[in-house]
Structures are given as C-alpha cells and as structure tokens.
Design a protein around this motif. Structure first.
Motif, PDB file in Angstrom:
ATOM      1  N   LEU A   1     -11.814  -5.150  -1.383  1.00 28.97           N
ATOM      2  CA  LEU A   1     -10.482  -5.490  -1.861  1.00 28.97           C
ATOM      3  C   LEU A   1     -10.059  -4.506  -2.951  1.00 28.97           C
ATOM      4  CD1 LEU A   1     -10.688  -9.385  -2.042  1.00 28.97           C
ATOM      5  CD2 LEU A   1      -9.882  -7.946  -0.166  1.00 28.97           C
ATOM      6  N   ARG A   2      -8.784  -4.170  -2.972  1.00 25.53           N
ATOM      7  CA  ARG A   2      -8.270  -3.169  -3.887  1.00 25.53           C
ATOM      8  C   ARG A   2      -7.262  -3.788  -4.856  1.00 25.53           C
ATOM      9  NH1 ARG A   2      -6.031   0.565   0.863  1.00 25.53           N
ATOM     10  NH2 ARG A   2      -5.081  -1.464   1.251  1.00 25.53           N
ATOM     11  N   MET A   3      -7.055  -3.080  -5.939  1.00 21.87           N
ATOM     12  CA  MET A   3      -6.058  -3.467  -6.920  1.00 21.87           C
ATOM     13  C   MET A   3      -4.810  -2.617  -6.727  1.00 21.87           C
ATOM     14  SD  MET A   3      -7.370  -5.840  -8.943  1.00 21.87           S
ATOM     15  CE  MET A   3      -6.232  -5.741 -10.313  1.00 21.87           C
ATOM     16  N   CYS A   4      -3.668  -3.147  -7.134  1.00 23.62           N
ATOM     17  CA  CYS A   4      -2.447  -2.351  -7.156  1.00 23.62           C
ATOM     18  C   CYS A   4      -2.625  -1.222  -8.167  1.00 23.62           C
ATOM     19  CB  CYS A   4      -1.247  -3.221  -7.531  1.00 23.62           C
ATOM     20  SG  CYS A   4       0.332  -2.333  -7.577  1.00 23.62           S
ATOM     21  N   SER A   5      -2.303   0.001  -7.751  1.00 21.22           N
ATOM     22  CA  SER A   5      -2.567   1.169  -8.586  1.00 21.22           C
ATOM     23  C   SER A   5      -1.617   1.284  -9.767  1.00 21.22           C
ATOM     24  CB  SER A   5      -2.486   2.445  -7.746  1.00 21.22           C
ATOM     25  OG  SER A   5      -3.492   2.455  -6.751  1.00 21.22           O
ATOM     26  N   HIS A   6      -0.540   0.530  -9.766  1.00 17.29           N
ATOM     27  CA  HIS A   6       0.341   0.536 -10.936  1.00 17.29           C
ATOM     28  C   HIS A   6      -0.359  -0.219 -12.058  1.00 17.29           C
ATOM     29  CE1 HIS A   6       3.561   0.237 -13.658  1.00 17.29           C
ATOM     30  NE2 HIS A   6       3.985  -0.960 -13.303  1.00 17.29           N
ATOM     31  N   ARG A   7      -0.557   0.445 -13.172  1.00 23.42           N
ATOM     32  CA  ARG A   7      -1.402  -0.090 -14.241  1.00 23.42           C
ATOM     33  C   ARG A   7      -0.822  -1.322 -14.910  1.00 23.42           C
ATOM     34  NH1 ARG A   7      -0.444   5.001 -18.378  1.00 23.42           N
ATOM     35  NH2 ARG A   7       1.785   4.674 -18.771  1.00 23.42           N
TER      36      ARG A   7
ATOM     37  N   SER B   1       1.497   7.554   1.426  1.00 27.65           N
ATOM     38  CA  SER B   1       1.495   8.229   2.721  1.00 27.65           C
ATOM     39  C   SER B   1       1.135   9.702   2.621  1.00 27.65           C
ATOM     40  CB  SER B   1       2.867   8.088   3.385  1.00 27.65           C
ATOM     41  OG  SER B   1       3.864   8.664   2.553  1.00 27.65           O
ATOM     42  N   VAL B   2       1.016  10.250   1.408  1.00 26.89           N
ATOM     43  CA  VAL B   2       0.692  11.660   1.231  1.00 26.89           C
ATOM     44  C   VAL B   2      -0.787  11.852   0.906  1.00 26.89           C
ATOM     45  CG1 VAL B   2       1.219  13.736  -0.098  1.00 26.89           C
ATOM     46  CG2 VAL B   2       3.046  12.160   0.526  1.00 26.89           C
ATOM     47  N   CYS B   3      -1.258  11.216  -0.168  1.00 27.73           N
ATOM     48  CA  CYS B   3      -2.646  11.417  -0.585  1.00 27.73           C
ATOM     49  C   CYS B   3      -3.579  10.320  -0.083  1.00 27.73           C
ATOM     50  CB  CYS B   3      -2.736  11.520  -2.102  1.00 27.73           C
ATOM     51  SG  CYS B   3      -2.273   9.995  -2.964  1.00 27.73           S
ATOM     52  N   GLY B   4      -3.080   9.111   0.089  1.00 27.85           N
ATOM     53  CA  GLY B   4      -3.908   8.014   0.571  1.00 27.85           C
ATOM     54  C   GLY B   4      -4.936   7.522  -0.415  1.00 27.85           C
ATOM     55  N   THR B   5      -4.824   7.891  -1.672  1.00 25.82           N
ATOM     56  CA  THR B   5      -5.824   7.493  -2.673  1.00 25.82           C
ATOM     57  C   THR B   5      -5.358   6.355  -3.567  1.00 25.82           C
ATOM     58  OG1 THR B   5      -5.004   9.175  -4.204  1.00 25.82           O
ATOM     59  CG2 THR B   5      -6.788   9.829  -2.726  1.00 25.82           C
ATOM     60  N   VAL B   6      -4.105   5.995  -3.519  1.00 28.16           N
ATOM     61  CA  VAL B   6      -3.582   4.915  -4.351  1.00 28.16           C
ATOM     62  C   VAL B   6      -2.968   3.850  -3.458  1.00 28.16           C
ATOM     63  CG1 VAL B   6      -3.188   6.318  -6.418  1.00 28.16           C
ATOM     64  CG2 VAL B   6      -1.437   6.195  -4.658  1.00 28.16           C
ATOM     65  N   ASN B   7      -2.943   2.613  -3.973  1.00 28.61           N
ATOM     66  CA  ASN B   7      -2.454   1.472  -3.196  1.00 28.61           C
ATOM     67  C   ASN B   7      -1.465   0.689  -4.042  1.00 28.61           C
ATOM     68  OD1 ASN B   7      -4.843   1.767  -1.146  1.00 28.61           O
ATOM     69  ND2 ASN B   7      -5.805   1.571  -3.154  1.00 28.61           N
ATOM     70  N   TYR B   8      -0.457   0.129  -3.389  1.00 32.06           N
ATOM     71  CA  TYR B   8       0.593  -0.587  -4.110  1.00 32.06           C
ATOM     72  C   TYR B   8       0.920  -1.891  -3.385  1.00 32.06           C
ATOM     73  CZ  TYR B   8       1.178   3.990  -6.285  1.00 32.06           C
ATOM     74  OH  TYR B   8       0.952   5.173  -6.939  1.00 32.06           O
ATOM     75  N   CYS B   9       1.203  -2.908  -4.193  1.00 30.57           N
ATOM     76  CA  CYS B   9       1.571  -4.205  -3.640  1.00 30.57           C
ATOM     77  C   CYS B   9       3.023  -4.240  -3.211  1.00 30.57           C
ATOM     78  CB  CYS B   9       1.300  -5.314  -4.661  1.00 30.57           C
ATOM     79  SG  CYS B   9       2.350  -5.223  -6.135  1.00 30.57           S
ATOM     80  N   SER B  10       3.836  -3.315  -3.704  1.00 30.36           N
ATOM     81  CA  SER B  10       5.270  -3.347  -3.411  1.00 30.36           C
ATOM     82  C   SER B  10       5.837  -1.946  -3.578  1.00 30.36           C
ATOM     83  CB  SER B  10       5.990  -4.326  -4.344  1.00 30.36           C
ATOM     84  OG  SER B  10       5.853  -3.912  -5.692  1.00 30.36           O
ATOM     85  N   ARG B  11       7.032  -1.749  -3.048  1.00 28.13           N
ATOM     86  CA  ARG B  11       7.713  -0.476  -3.206  1.00 28.13           C
ATOM     87  C   ARG B  11       8.161  -0.254  -4.655  1.00 28.13           C
ATOM     88  NH1 ARG B  11       8.098  -1.633   2.025  1.00 28.13           N
ATOM     89  NH2 ARG B  11       8.510   0.025   3.542  1.00 28.13           N
ATOM     90  N   ALA B  12       8.447  -1.339  -5.356  1.00 33.14           N
ATOM     91  CA  ALA B  12       8.843  -1.201  -6.756  1.00 33.14           C
ATOM     92  C   ALA B  12       7.694  -0.652  -7.594  1.00 33.14           C
ATOM     93  CB  ALA B  12       9.298  -2.556  -7.307  1.00 33.14           C
TER      94      ALA B  12
END
Length: 375
Positions: A301-307, A323-334
């Motif tokens: 399981l991952r965390m949202c990358s926005h601190r 979609s470019v680096c694939g190393t960060v994950n986000y719960c939302s577009r915001a």
C-alpha cells in the motif's frame, strides 16, 4: 396671615429633630465624616459576610449564572489556538470542568481546539472527539471520521461521521467523500462512483474549497466523471487561484513576501509566489500517524505523495501514479497539481525502462498505471 403662615403654631418634635439631623448631615458631608462612616459600614458588612462564609472572602464567580459562563466558554472554544487552551480551562475547577463539557460549548469548538496530535492519541482523546461529534460539532465529525476511516480502518463509522459533517455543509468533508468516491476507497475498484464524486466535489467547490475547485477543473478538462469542457475547467482552475489569493490577502500583508524555498507558486497566473497553506488538522494527523509507522499500514500500500495530504491506499493500486516518471502516487488530481507546483516539477523525469522501448513510451504517457492515468 399669621394663622395661615403657621408662625404661631409649634412644629412637631419629629420635624424639629429631622431638620436638625439634615443640618448635621450637611455639616458632616462638608467635613468628609459621612464618607468615612459609609466606608466603615461597608467594611463591617464585608466582615459579616466573611464570618457567614466561614472566614473566607466571598466568591463572586459562584454567583455568576451558568448561562453566562457557558457563553464565555463558547467564545473561548471557538477562538482557541490549540487544545491546550480548552484543557487548561477544564482543569481550573470542578464547575468549569462541568460547564466546559456542556454540549453547547463542545458544538462551538473550532478545528484548532480539536487538533489532536498523533503522538498524543489515546482513548481519552478519542472519547473527547466523539463527545464533541455527538454534540453536533461538524469539525469533530470530520476529524474523527478521517481518523477512523484511514488510521483505525473503521470504514463504515468513519464514512458515516464524514457524511454527518458533509450534511452540515463542511467543505473539507464533502471533498474527502468525493476523493473516496473517485478511488472507491474502502472497497473494490468496481466500487468507484465518478458521478457521485463529481457531485460532491461540485458542492464543496460551491462552498469555496480550493482543492475541490481545482479537482473539478481537472475533471472538466479531462472529461473524468463528467462531460468534457476545457473552457469551463480552466475557469474553475483560475477560480481556485483567485480563492487562494483571497486567503493570502486576508492573512498576510500586501504584497506577499517572496519566499525562495518552501513556497507554492500556484498563483503564477497573478504573478505572485506565496507560502503553502497549512494542512487541515485531520490531514496533519494522518501525516504524523503513518509517518510514525513507516507507511500506509499494509504491504504494497502506498501513501499520497503530496506531503500535506496524508491519505493512504485502502487496497493495492488504488492511487494513480505520475504518467511520466511513475515514481509518485496521488489520491486526486488536486494533490497531483499541488505537488507538481511544490516539488515534483523539478524531480519528474521519464523512467529509463520506459524509454528503452520506443513503442511503450507513448502508451506509458497515456496510461500511467494503477487505476488510471494521472496528468
């Protein structure tokens, strides 16, 4: 004439004594003796009151009606800068402890007075937040709902508390429920309801929630859960910047100071770079809670990358990745848009193994993985 004037009649003795008493009183007033006499009377009355109270001075606080004390405590709770301001009042005396836990006082407590830190979490803190939520405090409903849903993994109770806050027009609760609907959090991938997420997001945006405005703008631009309308989406994004600018102007002098590090250039449309806003106490609790536990509380399981978000995945591959680096994950577009302006714009770079295959690179740019592409 002498008979009418009464000069031949003798005045009653009481009138004679009264007149003499008034004349004597006037003479004493001129000499200042009456003031000393009255002050002596006050001292005598105060001493008698002390004797009646067992030798103690009279407590005027006990004579205040409960309604006045409750009103004062409501003002304190709504303007407190932290939980300690409210707790110190409860520890003063037994009466303040009882009136400080009055439902009216608890219903008026602000988000700052309910901002429990993750390191101080205990059963008593849980019980206090629940007591505030039962009193009708929408901030307590939202904070406790987020804690139960994500930290304690009590999905049903947490979602119900956030729904109670949303019914009270709590913008952050409406937006959090929208994120849950977009991701299908707490359920399966097929449990996502994009239309419900857009509806909740639109309601939060109507209340002026900046993240909801930004999320709705990206949904309209991408056609995510709603018919695509690029111009309308752009309007919502500019409106989000305008709301953020208004928040900065209300809390800082103009022009905003230029901060080279740790600033959020979301107001680039207006030519200003302002410091990032503080996260909501509920999001700060999530960041501290999972930060102390080293992850999202589950394997894979991952965390949202926005601190400043703190939301974890409730199932594998729930969040979308860049979609470019694939190393960060986000719960939302915001969160993706905010983190892009904060830090990821500098760090983002294509992954090497995507560039090795010339045919895979265009597909990777279109579909980043997880539940969908993140732009």
């Amino acid at each position: 004439m002498e008979t009418r004037s009464g000069s031949r009649y003798r005045k009653p003795q009481s009138e004679v004594n009264g007149g003499e008493g008034r004349k004597e009183g006037d003479r004493k007033r001129r000499r200042g003796e009456v003031k000393e006499y009255s002050s002596g009377k006050r001292r005598q009355a105060a001493s008698l009151a002390e004797e009646g109270n067992g030798g103690e001075k009279p407590n005027f606080f006990d004579r205040l009606p409960d309604d006045i004390v409750v009103c004062i405590l409501c003002k304190l709770g709504s303007s407190a800068a932290g939980p300690s301001d409210l707790i110190k009042i409860l520890l003063i005396c037994k009466r303040l402890n009882g009136l400080g836990l009055h439902p009216v006082v608890l219903s008026k407590a602000s988000a700052k007075s309910l901002a429990v830190r993750a390191e101080n979490w205990s059963e008593s803190a849980h019980r206090f937040l629940k007591q505030c939520a039962d009193a009708g405090n929408v901030e307590a409903c939202y904070i406790l709902g987020m804690i139960r849903f994500y930290c304690l993994q009590n999905r049903g109770s947490g979602a119900a508390l956030m729904a109670r806050a949303a019914m009270g027009s709590h913008a952050a609760a409406l937006y959090s429920l929208a994120v849950i609907q977009f991701n299908g959090s707490g359920g399966s991938k097929n449990g996502r309801d994009l239309r419900a997420g857009v509806a909740l997001c639109a309601r939060a945006a109507f209340l002026g929630h900046v993240d909801a405005l930004r999320e709705l703008g990206h949904c309209l631009q991408d056609g995510y859960g709603v018919r695509r309308n690029v111009a309308e989406g752009r309007r919502f994004l500019v409106q989000a910047n305008a709301h953020e600018l208004a928040a900065v102007l209300s809390s800082a002098p103009w022009p905003p100071p230029a901060v080279p590090t740790g600033c959020c250039p979301l107001l680039s449309d207006f030519g200003w770079s302002v410091p990032a806003t503080d996260p909501h106490p509920a999001n700060r609790f999530l960041v501290e809670w999972f930060g102390a536990r080293g992850g999202a509380g589950g394997e894979g399981l991952r965390m949202c990358s926005h601190r400043g978000c703190g939301r974890p995945e409730t199932r594998r591959h729930e969040f979308r990745r860049c979609s470019v680096c694939g190393t960060v994950n986000y719960c939302s577009r915001a969160c993706q848009a905010l983190d892009w302006k904060l830090a990821h714009k500098v760090d983002c770079a294509p992954m090497e193994h995507w560039l090795l295959d010339g045919a895979a690179a265009p597909a990777a740019a279109a579909v980043g993985g997880g539940d969908g592409a993140m732009e």
